[in-house]
Design a protein around this motif. Structure first.
Motif, mmCIF file in Angstrom:
data_model
loop_
_atom_site.group_PDB
_atom_site.id
_atom_site.type_symbol
_atom_site.label_atom_id
_atom_site.label_comp_id
_atom_site.label_asym_id
_atom_site.label_seq_id
_atom_site.Cartn_x
_atom_site.Cartn_y
_atom_site.Cartn_z
ATOM 1 N N UNK A 166 18.307 5.151 5.279
ATOM 2 C CA UNK A 166 17.465 5.149 4.087
ATOM 3 C C UNK A 166 16.056 4.681 4.424
ATOM 4 N N UNK A 167 15.939 3.677 5.287
ATOM 5 C CA UNK A 167 14.616 3.199 5.694
ATOM 6 C C UNK A 167 13.862 4.274 6.461
ATOM 7 N N UNK A 168 14.563 4.986 7.339
ATOM 8 C CA UNK A 168 13.938 6.045 8.144
ATOM 9 C C UNK A 168 13.436 7.182 7.253
ATOM 10 N N UNK A 169 14.261 7.600 6.309
ATOM 11 C CA UNK A 169 13.869 8.675 5.396
ATOM 12 C C UNK A 169 12.729 8.236 4.483
ATOM 13 N N UNK A 170 12.809 7.005 4.000
ATOM 14 C CA UNK A 170 11.769 6.516 3.094
ATOM 15 C C UNK A 170 10.431 6.404 3.800
ATOM 16 N N UNK A 171 10.438 5.915 5.034
ATOM 17 C CA UNK A 171 9.172 5.805 5.766
ATOM 18 C C UNK A 171 8.587 7.183 6.040
ATOM 19 N N UNK A 172 9.428 8.154 6.352
ATOM 20 C CA UNK A 172 8.932 9.524 6.535
ATOM 21 C C UNK A 172 8.269 10.031 5.264
ATOM 22 N N UNK A 173 8.874 9.724 4.131
ATOM 23 C CA UNK A 173 8.322 10.139 2.843
ATOM 24 C C UNK A 173 7.000 9.438 2.564
ATOM 25 N N UNK A 174 6.939 8.158 2.878
ATOM 26 C CA UNK A 174 5.697 7.403 2.688
ATOM 27 C C UNK A 174 4.590 7.976 3.566
ATOM 28 N N UNK A 175 4.918 8.309 4.810
ATOM 29 C CA UNK A 175 3.922 8.892 5.711
ATOM 30 C C UNK A 175 3.440 10.235 5.161
ATOM 31 N N UNK A 176 4.366 11.066 4.710
ATOM 32 C CA UNK A 176 4.001 12.358 4.114
ATOM 33 C C UNK A 176 3.057 12.147 2.936
ATOM 34 N N UNK A 177 3.420 11.242 2.036
ATOM 35 C CA UNK A 177 2.591 10.986 0.862
ATOM 36 C C UNK A 177 1.245 10.392 1.221
ATOM 37 N N UNK A 178 1.231 9.493 2.208
ATOM 38 C CA UNK A 178 -0.025 8.860 2.607
ATOM 39 C C UNK A 178 -0.988 9.873 3.219
ATOM 40 N N UNK A 179 -0.460 10.803 4.012
ATOM 41 C CA UNK A 179 -1.322 11.838 4.590
ATOM 42 C C UNK A 179 -1.938 12.684 3.477
ATOM 43 N N UNK A 180 -1.112 13.085 2.524
ATOM 44 C CA UNK A 180 -1.628 13.871 1.401
ATOM 45 C C UNK A 180 -2.677 13.085 0.619
ATOM 46 N N UNK A 181 -2.419 11.813 0.392
ATOM 47 C CA UNK A 181 -3.329 10.991 -0.398
ATOM 48 C C UNK A 181 -4.684 10.858 0.295
ATOM 49 N N UNK A 182 -4.663 10.677 1.617
ATOM 50 C CA UNK A 182 -5.918 10.589 2.367
ATOM 51 C C UNK A 182 -6.647 11.931 2.313
ATOM 52 N N UNK A 183 -5.905 13.032 2.495
ATOM 53 C CA UNK A 183 -6.536 14.358 2.491
ATOM 54 C C UNK A 183 -7.141 14.672 1.129
ATOM 55 N N UNK A 184 -6.415 14.368 0.067
ATOM 56 C CA UNK A 184 -6.919 14.648 -1.275
ATOM 57 C C UNK A 184 -8.162 13.834 -1.595
ATOM 58 N N UNK A 185 -8.232 12.627 -1.050
ATOM 59 C CA UNK A 185 -9.331 11.740 -1.398
ATOM 60 C C UNK A 185 -10.522 11.778 -0.472
ATOM 61 N N UNK A 186 -10.524 12.705 0.487
ATOM 62 C CA UNK A 186 -11.651 12.765 1.419
ATOM 63 C C UNK A 186 -12.963 12.976 0.660
ATOM 64 N N UNK A 187 -13.806 11.962 0.675
ATOM 65 C CA UNK A 187 -15.119 12.006 0.027
ATOM 66 C C UNK A 187 -15.026 12.385 -1.453
ATOM 67 N N UNK A 188 -13.903 12.053 -2.066
ATOM 68 C CA UNK A 188 -13.724 12.270 -3.505
ATOM 69 C C UNK A 188 -13.372 10.928 -4.131
ATOM 70 N N UNK A 189 -14.312 10.208 -4.676
ATOM 71 C CA UNK A 189 -14.057 8.856 -5.186
ATOM 72 C C UNK A 189 -13.005 8.841 -6.289
ATOM 73 N N UNK A 190 -12.140 7.835 -6.206
ATOM 74 C CA UNK A 190 -11.119 7.632 -7.237
ATOM 75 C C UNK A 190 -11.220 6.192 -7.740
ATOM 76 N N UNK A 191 -10.851 5.988 -8.976
ATOM 77 C CA UNK A 191 -10.871 4.643 -9.536
ATOM 78 C C UNK A 191 -9.441 4.156 -9.753
ATOM 79 N N UNK A 192 -9.268 2.887 -10.030
ATOM 80 C CA UNK A 192 -7.949 2.327 -10.326
ATOM 81 C C UNK A 192 -7.473 2.828 -11.686
ATOM 82 N N UNK A 193 -6.154 2.841 -11.918
ATOM 83 C CA UNK A 193 -5.652 3.261 -13.237
ATOM 84 C C UNK A 193 -6.259 2.427 -14.358
ATOM 85 N N UNK A 194 -6.613 3.098 -15.445
ATOM 86 C CA UNK A 194 -7.285 2.432 -16.559
ATOM 87 C C UNK A 194 -6.555 2.564 -17.892
ATOM 88 N N UNK A 195 -5.688 3.545 -18.036
ATOM 89 C CA UNK A 195 -5.016 3.716 -19.312
ATOM 90 C C UNK A 195 -3.537 4.014 -19.084
#
Length: 349
Positions: A166-195
């Motif tokens: 479960x730890x191995x699968x979860x870390x793979x998922x976190x890595x997948x999500x983190x890569x996407x999150x970095x790619x989506x946010x390249x030079x695109x400013x985001x703010x913290x949740x507000x509502x």
């Protein structure tokens, strides 16, 4: 807020950096599918050594194959599960595990070499460099965690520890999500949740990762091969036997009935949240999350009722990453700073 300034090099390299990160996410997606196949074909213990460099070379002749097979014949899985296995049958499970490990090596190189080039040529901002460096570290940790998982099944067990799987699968998922999150946010400013809608979008993404972890325990205990009815389990919505073990909390991780029940219940929670979020937010992202969640639920039910055939199990595992992709896209679009449109003009002194 003033738009961020780019250097000329960063401006020209931005599409290539983003494409590289998306390609890395795609490779991790494939890696998770191959890992699922390795699990469902019971191939994960076929290679009994961890050789980060020499392990990339498979057996090249009959003698090498016999030596690898002999090592496998020393572990409990062979004696208690696969005794009498032929060499050809061993080759089948060996190739699955070898492919999984080899793909991990390919991902490591495919990430490190472009990252080093982009960093040396100053194509990355400091923030992006630090984030990519963190992703590289996570990838290395994932390789070590993979061997830590395999080693748990080589001595006193015929399978790997469900905790480590479960730890191995979860870390793979976190890595997948983190890569996407970095790619989506390249030079695109985001703010913290507000509502409320933005916080709900964040909660859904987090719960999807938690659901993957729960699915890892289902896989680790082979819980999907039992209780193959829906919507009832053992003839009841809440079956007996959920907390027969002691202490009670161990049932959450070691009782196959409880593990499958929790996986189902968390799916219902995510579906309800996605439905409420889509109704209140009414954005393309929230509707995409809703569609992905309900399609994944249908796929999960199908997989359960058919007792996890290989192709359906892999589709369900891949579907989880698709749901996470939709959840992250929804969260990204909800948090974008609308007034800050990146400028592609080089920074001035």
């Amino acid at each position: 807020m003033s738009p961020p300034a780019f250097t000329h090099r960063q401006a020209t390299a931005l599409p290539f950096v983003r494409a590289w990160l998306y390609a890395m996410a795609a490779l991790v997606f494939v890696m998770v599918i191959v890992g699922g196949a390795t699990r469902l074909t019971d191939s994960g213990l076929s290679i009994t050594e961890w050789q980060p460099l020499l392990g990339a070379i498979p057996p090249l002749n009959e003698q090498h194959w016999l030596e690898a097979f002999e090592k496998y014949r020393q572990i409990p899985e062979y004696h208690l599960v696969n005794k009498g296995m032929s060499l050809e049958e061993f080759k089948f499970i060996y190739w699955w595990e070898w492919a999984h490990r080899f793909l991990g090596r390919v991902i490591g190189l495919a990430f490190f070499l472009p990252f080093a080039y982009f960093a040396v040529t100053r194509a990355l901002s400091l923030k992006t460099s630090l984030r990519c460096g963190a992703l590289l570290v996570l990838g290395g940790l994932q390789g070590a965690l993979g061997w830590y998982m395999v080693s748990s099944g080589l001595v006193d067990r015929v399978d790997v520890s469900q905790y480590r799987l479960a730890a191995h699968l979860t870390l793979a998922t976190v890595i997948f999500g983190a890569i996407l999150w970095v790619a989506l946010g390249l030079e695109r400013p985001r703010h913290a949740p507000r509502d409320g809608n933005q916080w709900t979008a964040l909660l859904i993404a987090a719960l999807v990762v938690l659901q993957v972890a729960a699915g890892g325990f289902v896989a680790g205990l082979d819980a999907g091969f039992g209780y193959n009815t829906w919507p009832l389990i053992e003839g009841a919505l809440i079956p007996q036997g959920l907390f027969t073990g002691t202490p009670w909390w161990r049932n959450l991780f070691e009782n196959a009935l409880t593990v499958q029940f929790n996986h189902r219940m968390l799916a219902y929670v995510i579906a309800i949240l996605a439905l409420i979020h889509a109704y209140l937010a009414r954005t393309p992202g929230s509707l995409m999350v809703l569609a992905a969640v309900f399609l994944q639920m249908a796929l999960g039910i199908w997989t359960l009722l058919w007792a996890v055939p290989l192709w359906l199990g892999l589709a369900h595992q891949g579907g989880a990453l698709i749901v996470l992709t939709a959840a992250l896209w929804n969260l990204h679009t909800a948090l974008l700073v609308r007034s800050a449109v990146p400028s592609l003009r080089p920074a001035t002194a």
